[in-house]
Structure formats: C-alpha cells, structure tokens
Design an enzyme around this catalytic site. Structure first.
Site, PDB file in Angstrom:
ATOM      1  N   CYS A   2      -4.199   1.881  46.846  1.00 49.50           N
ATOM      2  CA  CYS A   2      -4.812   2.348  48.088  1.00 49.50           C
ATOM      3  C   CYS A   2      -4.447   3.811  48.296  1.00 49.50           C
ATOM      4  O   CYS A   2      -3.323   4.215  48.044  1.00 49.50           O
ATOM      5  CB  CYS A   2      -4.387   1.572  49.319  1.00 49.50           C
ATOM      6  SG  CYS A   2      -4.775  -0.159  49.267  1.00 49.50           S
ATOM      7  N   ARG A  27      -6.496   5.651  43.027  1.00 42.98           N
ATOM      8  CA  ARG A  27      -5.485   4.711  43.510  1.00 42.98           C
ATOM      9  C   ARG A  27      -6.065   3.336  43.845  1.00 42.98           C
ATOM     10  O   ARG A  27      -5.329   2.374  44.030  1.00 42.98           O
ATOM     11  CB  ARG A  27      -4.792   5.275  44.759  1.00 42.98           C
ATOM     12  CG  ARG A  27      -4.097   6.595  44.519  1.00 42.98           C
ATOM     13  CD  ARG A  27      -3.460   7.079  45.790  1.00 42.98           C
ATOM     14  NE  ARG A  27      -2.417   6.193  46.226  1.00 42.98           N
ATOM     15  CZ  ARG A  27      -1.154   6.233  45.812  1.00 42.98           C
ATOM     16  NH1 ARG A  27      -0.783   7.159  44.961  1.00 42.98           N
ATOM     17  NH2 ARG A  27      -0.271   5.387  46.256  1.00 42.98           N
ATOM     18  N   TRP A  75      -7.466  -0.852  47.309  1.00 42.71           N
ATOM     19  CA  TRP A  75      -7.261  -1.741  46.160  1.00 42.71           C
ATOM     20  C   TRP A  75      -6.770  -3.040  46.781  1.00 42.71           C
ATOM     21  O   TRP A  75      -5.646  -3.119  47.273  1.00 42.71           O
ATOM     22  CB  TRP A  75      -6.219  -1.147  45.219  1.00 42.71           C
ATOM     23  CG  TRP A  75      -6.072  -1.888  43.928  1.00 42.71           C
ATOM     24  CD1 TRP A  75      -6.794  -1.677  42.786  1.00 42.71           C
ATOM     25  CD2 TRP A  75      -5.142  -2.933  43.630  1.00 42.71           C
ATOM     26  NE1 TRP A  75      -6.372  -2.548  41.802  1.00 42.71           N
ATOM     27  CE2 TRP A  75      -5.364  -3.321  42.289  1.00 42.71           C
ATOM     28  CE3 TRP A  75      -4.160  -3.592  44.355  1.00 42.71           C
ATOM     29  CZ2 TRP A  75      -4.632  -4.332  41.669  1.00 42.71           C
ATOM     30  CZ3 TRP A  75      -3.432  -4.605  43.740  1.00 42.71           C
ATOM     31  CH2 TRP A  75      -3.677  -4.966  42.402  1.00 42.71           C
ATOM     32  N   ASN A 101      -1.380   1.457  53.240  1.00 42.53           N
ATOM     33  CA  ASN A 101      -1.227   1.223  51.798  1.00 42.53           C
ATOM     34  C   ASN A 101       0.055   0.413  51.633  1.00 42.53           C
ATOM     35  O   ASN A 101       1.119   0.886  52.012  1.00 42.53           O
ATOM     36  CB  ASN A 101      -1.134   2.580  51.083  1.00 42.53           C
ATOM     37  CG  ASN A 101      -0.643   2.460  49.646  1.00 42.53           C
ATOM     38  OD1 ASN A 101      -0.827   1.421  49.016  1.00 42.53           O
ATOM     39  ND2 ASN A 101      -0.039   3.508  49.140  1.00 42.53           N
ATOM     40  N   GLY A 102      -0.059  -0.793  51.090  1.00 37.73           N
ATOM     41  CA  GLY A 102       1.147  -1.611  50.909  1.00 37.73           C
ATOM     42  C   GLY A 102       0.878  -3.052  51.277  1.00 37.73           C
ATOM     43  O   GLY A 102      -0.280  -3.473  51.372  1.00 37.73           O
ATOM     44  N   GLU A 488      -0.488   0.887  22.217  1.00 37.02           N
ATOM     45  CA  GLU A 488      -1.108   1.807  23.170  1.00 37.02           C
ATOM     46  C   GLU A 488      -2.611   1.951  22.882  1.00 37.02           C
ATOM     47  O   GLU A 488      -3.430   1.988  23.802  1.00 37.02           O
ATOM     48  CB  GLU A 488      -0.379   3.162  23.098  1.00 37.02           C
ATOM     49  CG  GLU A 488      -0.964   4.272  23.941  1.00 37.02           C
ATOM     50  CD  GLU A 488      -0.994   3.987  25.440  1.00 37.02           C
ATOM     51  OE1 GLU A 488      -0.435   2.983  25.893  1.00 37.02           O
ATOM     52  OE2 GLU A 488      -1.649   4.774  26.162  1.00 37.02           O
ATOM     53  N   LYS A 492      -5.482   1.065  25.610  1.00 36.48           N
ATOM     54  CA  LYS A 492      -6.506   2.036  26.025  1.00 36.48           C
ATOM     55  C   LYS A 492      -7.891   1.420  25.920  1.00 36.48           C
ATOM     56  O   LYS A 492      -8.710   1.562  26.813  1.00 36.48           O
ATOM     57  CB  LYS A 492      -6.494   3.299  25.163  1.00 36.48           C
ATOM     58  CG  LYS A 492      -5.426   4.338  25.387  1.00 36.48           C
ATOM     59  CD  LYS A 492      -5.453   5.045  26.704  1.00 36.48           C
ATOM     60  CE  LYS A 492      -4.760   4.249  27.775  1.00 36.48           C
ATOM     61  NZ  LYS A 492      -3.371   4.417  27.990  1.00 36.48           N
ATOM     62  N   GLU A 495      -8.494  -1.500  28.605  1.00 30.81           N
ATOM     63  CA  GLU A 495      -8.570  -1.157  30.034  1.00 30.81           C
ATOM     64  C   GLU A 495      -9.820  -0.377  30.399  1.00 30.81           C
ATOM     65  O   GLU A 495     -10.311  -0.504  31.509  1.00 30.81           O
ATOM     66  CB  GLU A 495      -7.302  -0.460  30.528  1.00 30.81           C
ATOM     67  CG  GLU A 495      -7.026   0.885  29.954  1.00 30.81           C
ATOM     68  CD  GLU A 495      -5.682   1.436  30.396  1.00 30.81           C
ATOM     69  OE1 GLU A 495      -5.160   1.019  31.439  1.00 30.81           O
ATOM     70  OE2 GLU A 495      -5.162   2.307  29.681  1.00 30.81           O
ATOM     71  N   HIS A 511       1.326 -13.278  10.065  1.00 32.14           N
ATOM     72  CA  HIS A 511       1.921 -14.416  10.789  1.00 32.14           C
ATOM     73  C   HIS A 511       0.989 -14.948  11.881  1.00 32.14           C
ATOM     74  O   HIS A 511       1.445 -15.620  12.795  1.00 32.14           O
ATOM     75  CB  HIS A 511       3.267 -14.009  11.385  1.00 32.14           C
ATOM     76  CG  HIS A 511       4.255 -13.592  10.345  1.00 32.14           C
ATOM     77  ND1 HIS A 511       4.849 -14.495   9.478  1.00 32.14           N
ATOM     78  CD2 HIS A 511       4.720 -12.381   9.981  1.00 32.14           C
ATOM     79  CE1 HIS A 511       5.645 -13.847   8.644  1.00 32.14           C
ATOM     80  NE2 HIS A 511       5.584 -12.560   8.935  1.00 32.14           N
ATOM     81  N   LYS A 610      -4.319   3.520  39.537  1.00 27.44           N
ATOM     82  CA  LYS A 610      -3.454   4.452  38.813  1.00 27.44           C
ATOM     83  C   LYS A 610      -1.992   4.244  39.161  1.00 27.44           C
ATOM     84  O   LYS A 610      -1.119   4.392  38.331  1.00 27.44           O
ATOM     85  CB  LYS A 610      -3.893   5.878  39.164  1.00 27.44           C
ATOM     86  CG  LYS A 610      -3.121   6.963  38.452  1.00 27.44           C
ATOM     87  CD  LYS A 610      -3.732   7.256  37.111  1.00 27.44           C
ATOM     88  CE  LYS A 610      -2.922   8.213  36.286  1.00 27.44           C
ATOM     89  NZ  LYS A 610      -2.994   7.860  34.870  1.00 27.44           N
TER      90      LYS A 610
END
Ligand code: F6R
Length: 615
Positions: A2, A27, A75, A101-102, A488, A492, A495, A511, A610
C-alpha cells in the site's frame, strides 16, 4: 505494501496526490482512492483497479479540487479488492477520513465493540474500524484529533502508517507509524506525506522520517510536532536533505522501469563500489566494517537473513564469504528464521539484506537476532529505511531507486557490496594473499564494463524469448556460485511472465527434475568455464539426449557448449566468484522480453508488491 500520499498547502492537492500515487503504485495496485477537502466538505473518489482507473473516474466528475487531501494505492489484506474496501475510509459521521498501510490485528474485537455502540461498517477493512475507533474516542472524551488518534493507536495491535484529517479542522493532517514507513516532505508553507520520498521529491528535498511508534501533527504555518505514541513525549523533528532526483525515479525513455533498471546496472555497480574500492591504494574501505572489525573477526559464524531476490544474493554471498574468509555462513529465509527458535548468540553476526529495507519478515528476523545478542549488519538500498535504522551497522548498495517490482539492479549491487565485505574481511583475517586480494580488486573494478558488454546481448535474448514465450514450464540450472543465479533466473521469469519455472543446482537435475524434460522444455543452463564446467557440459548432454531445448549462458569463445546448445549467450571472462554479476543479466533480459511479448504488466505483476511490509 500500500502506498499513501497526503498534501496540505497552497497547491491543488489532486494532481500532487495523483502523481504521487502513480510513483507509489509499485507498492500495491489493486485499488486506489483520494479524499480532498474542497473548502466546505470532504469529497472522495475511489475505485477498484489501478491509479489510472481512479484518474479516469475523477475525469468524469464536474470538479475535484482542494488544497488538502490524502490518497492511497492498495495491496489488499483485509477484504477483497473492490470499491468499498478501497481507501480512503470515512468515519460514521463523515467528519474524519483515513488512509492506512498495514494491518490492525485486533480489528475484529474492536469492531464488535463499535458495533455494540451503534457504529456501522460499509467495508470489510480493518482501516474502517480504526477511523471509527478514533471518532468514538474523539466524541466520548471531547479530544482534539491528534489526541484521539494517539489514544486509539494505544488500543490497536498491528502495523500501520496512517494519515487522517477532520473536516472540522481542515488545516492539519495527523500521521503515525508503526512498522510501515512514513515520510513527511517539508516545503515552504506546505507539507507532503508519503510512504517514501518519491511523491514529493520534485517539490522538496527536505524530509522527516517518522520512527516506529511516533506520530505527528502536520499543521499549516506551524512546525511539525512529533510525539511518541506510547508516552506522549515530544521528539524534535530531524529534517534530512535527500539526495535523489526526479530523473532517477522516471523511465528516461525506456518502455518499463525494469528495462531501465537492467540497463542501469553498470552504473549502479560502479556507484556501489565508488569510494570503497580504492584501486590506487590497494584497499577496500567500508566504515560499517572498519568500525566493527573486532566483531567480524571474532564471529563464530555469519547468518544471512533475507527474502526473495535478496535471499538469492545472500546465497551467492555464502559461497563468496566461505571461499574467501573461511568462516561458516548460513543463509536463512527471514520468514522461517523468525519463527523457528534459532540457536544464535553474541558470537554470531547476522547480515540482513533488503532492497526496500522495509520487508516485515526480515525486520522481525533482525529484532529476534538482536534480542538474542547477535550483532546485526544491514545491506539495504533505500536510504533511511527501517532496516537500515534497526541494524547496528550497515552498508548501502547505492543502486538508486528501484521501481520495477522485479528486482534487478538491487540483486547485482547487493552481490557487489557483499563481495566488498568478503574481500575486506579476508584481507583483515589474512585468508587471502595480497596478490590475490589485488587481483580481485582489479577485476571487480572491470565488472561494470563487462556488464555493459553483456547488455549487448539484449537483441539475442529477445530473439530467444520469441521462440520460447509460449512454453508452460522452464528449468534453470547452475552450479557453485551460479546456482543462486539459476534460482534468481527462475524467480524473475515466474513473477513477471507467470510461466512456471524452477531453479536447480545442475547436478540435482538427475534426482528428479530430469523427469520433466522433453522437447517442450526450455532449460537455461549457466555453463561458464569454471571448476564445474565439464560436469555442467555432461548435464547439458543429458538434457540433449532427452530433447530438452538448451539456452546456455557461456564464457565468451566457448565452442564445446555452442555445439550442444540450441542457443548460447556469451558473457566475458571474469573471476568465478564475480561471474554471477554477469550471468544474471541475460536471464533478466530473457524474462523481461518474454513478459512483454505475453502482454504482462512487467513493472507491476499481478499479486506482487515491491515492499512486503506484511507477513
Ligand atoms: C523479486 C523481488 C522480491 C524481493 C523480496 C525482498 O524480484 O523483488 O522477491 O526480493 O520481496 O524484498 P527486499 O529486498 O526489499 O527485502
């Protein structure tokens, strides 16, 4: 998570807040809203969707104007993304309005109490509970807004950055923070409120960052008044001069922030080692390490805590630090570490890595490590962020603002800082010869040029992307220092393109993952010419015999893998431990182009944010 923005001053608040929300959209972006005081009453527009949806909604209104306002990009945590759950939220009387926000964890008990007292709720949010709690306190105790906010916050459990105003007193905004960031931009006769400085950097470089458990009343023509929420003590505001500029937070001709940030890496890496890697003197200088050298040299082990991409950088660091410094390193997901009663004491050093410096799990891991007596060192990008303040010492990455949700330059600059730390400690500990040390410094200094060279493979990555963009799954394989690069690369891709991808140490393929390989499976293999090269070549042979499609990242001039792979992307030669700084670049570009070709929202992929300030 948020983004919040507020403005009070002489300007039209709407454009200031709208632009601020666009900058904070990284955000969270499932709904957006703005409330303004129009000189007479509070007017509100909010909607499910992006800030652009809010903008078009407002464009249909006859007017939407005022010099005081607050805005929010969400968010979702409590309540699905819809118009009702979007912020800002009114109190029942309609006099008070809030953005938040929270998470208010005890909202349900508070809500029950308020319902008993006759309050009604139009949303499912915890935030609407908080604003009505404030109203209830204000009414029953006849308190000013600031005081009522303070009393209410002493009753809530959870995390927040809030901004509230009252139609009856439209010359002030009350703000507070606990666990979510909040900055106040100080202009001439005007104030800006925001989750970070990007919304107000074009108006002022002066900012006050609230600390946890602090609140402030921001009143026109008055100095900011900051208090501790718990004990009411006054805190004198510390006004910082910010060094970021507008250019750094705009796209600068690139289609997406992510692409801009990928291409910024040569510069960002240079900024990371500037003033630290002193070639002429043959030394590395890092204040946070020098000042605490005794602790580092006496440490029994180093524990790295982080999440996501930062965790991958930590994994690269594990290989580098153990190799150079000969001290045991463990790398932990912060979210696991914080809940698993880890064995940790004052002989341990914890390195917390976080681009945003606000990740809730990493922050909680830091608090736990501190409680257990460990010395905690932070590696953050955002200057003044909570983690940078909560740690005993630290080093900034100096990558500049990273706005694309997918981390790119944060990763390479984190590795750069961690390499500098490893080299400095190895020198101090005597685990490395002077010649070897110097060889590493010289090579590290050339990395930005080499990254520049790798970036020339952009067109090739795009071509490869066009061939595999419709694949349903991808595998990424690497060994040694490049195993975390495989993880990584896979992160990438998933996402931003929403294609399922997995990263594996190349030797683990047999394996299990080998069962997935057929002619439809693209496999990115980091096959640079180091210690494991021949073994990785064997892995490539195994893939080829099962008809998998091989995209190999190889050392320049490699012929052996070229003969086997379907596609090769070359990177210049460097020292093995520095190779992740090069091999990761083509994988970033590949993901980027696939996501663009699939029409994904590259900078704001679905469901992500983010800065993950909730658990
Ligand atoms: C991936 C990504 C996330 C973050 C993670 C930690 O591209 O951006 O996985 O790396 O949320 O964030 P920070 O580094 O801000 O603590």
């Amino acid at each position: 998570m948020c983004g919040i923005v507020g403005y009070i001053g002489h300007r039209e608040a709407y454009p200031v807040i709208l632009k601020g929300l666009q900058r904070l959209e990284y955000r969270g972006y499932d709904s957006a809203g703005i409330a303004l005081y129009d000189g007479n009453e509070i007017i509100l527009s909010k909607t499910k969707g992006k800030v652009a949806d809010l903008e078009s909604k407002v464009s249909n209104l006859p007017s939407f104007s005022g010099n005081l306002g607050i805005g929010h990009t969400r968010w979702a945590t409590h309540g699905v993304p819809n118009d009702e759950n979007s912020h800002p939220h009114f109190s029942n009387s309609g006099d008070l309005v809030i953005i938040h926000n929270g998470i208010i964890e005890n909202y349900s008990a508070l809500k029950k109490e308020l319902i008993k007292r006759g309050y009604t709720f139009s949303s499912d949010t915890d935030t609407e509970v908080l604003i009505n709690l404030i109203e209830d306190i204000q009414k029953n105790s006849n308190l000013k807004l600031g005081k009522a906010v303070q009393v209410a916050l002493n009753q809530v459990v959870g995390a927040y950055a809030i901004a509230v105003f009252d139609v009856k007193k439209p010359n002030e905004i009350v703000v507070a923070r606990l666990g979510s960031p909040l900055a106040i931009g100080v202009g001439e006769n005007e104030f800006f409120i925001a989750s970070d400085a990007s919304p107000f950097i074009e108006y002022t470089n002066n900012a006050v960052y609230l600390e946890d458990e602090e609140m402030a009343v921001v009143r026109l023509k008055k100095p900011i008044k900051i208090r501790k929420i718990k004990d009411d003590s006054l805190v004198s505001p510390y006004i910082q001069e910010l060094k970021i500029n507008l250019e750094q937070i705009e796209k600068g001709g690139y289609d997406h922030f992510m692409l801009k940030e990928i291409f910024e890496q040569p510069h960002a890496i240079k900024d990371t080692y500037r003033g630290r890697l002193l070639i002429d003197e043959g030394i590395i200088k890092m204040a946070g390490i020098e000042d605490n050298m005794g602790k580092f040299l006496n440490a029994n082990r180093i524990i790295i805590v982080a999440c996501g991409t930062s965790w991958h950088a930590g994994l690269v660091a594990e290989y580098i630090i153990e190799d150079l410094v000969r001290v045991p390193v463990e790398v932990e997901y912060a979210s696991e570490f914080r809940y698993r009663n880890p064995v940790i004491n004052d002989k341990d050093i914890v390195i917390a890595i976080s681009q945003s410096g606000e990740t809730a799990d990493t922050l909680a891991a830091i608090k736990l490590a501190k409680e257990k007596g460990a010395f905690v060192f932070g590696v953050c990008n955002v200057v003044g962020s909570t983690i940078s303040r909560e740690t005993h010492a630290g080093a900034y990455t100096h990558a500049g603002p990273e706005i694309g949700v997918a981390s790119t330059k944060a990763f390479t600059t984190q590795i750069t800082v961690l390499t500098l730390i490893a080299l400095r400690l190895a020198k101090a500990k005597g685990t490395m010869s002077s010649t070897d040390f110097r060889r590493h410094l010289v090579e590290l200094e050339t990395i930005p040029e080499k990254v520049e060279e790798v970036l020339k493979s952009d067109a090739l990555s795009k071509e490869i992307a066009s061939i595999y963009k419709d694949a349903k799954n991808f595998l990424y394989l690497g060994r040694g220092f490049n195993f975390p690069v495989a993880l990584e690369g896979a992160l990438k891709l998933k996402e931003i393109s929403y294609i399922h991808a997995e990263g594996y140490p190349a030797a683990e393929m047999k394996h299990g993952p080998i069962a997935l390989i057929d002619e439809n499976m693209p496999i990115a293999v980091i096959a640079t010419k180091y210690g494991h090269y021949e073994k990785v070549v064997s892995n490539i042979q195994e893939i080829k015999s099962r008809k998998g499609k091989i995209i190999a990242v190889v050392t320049k001039g490699d012929e052996q893998v070229r003969d086997l792979a379907d596609h090769v992307i070359e990177v210049p030669e460097t020292l093995e431990l520095l190779s992740p700084l090069l091999t990761t670049i083509p994988l970033q570009l590949l993901s980027y182009h696939i996501a663009v070709m699939l029409g994904r929202n590259v900078d704001q992929p679905r469901n992500l944010a983010k800065s993950v300030t909730v658990e």
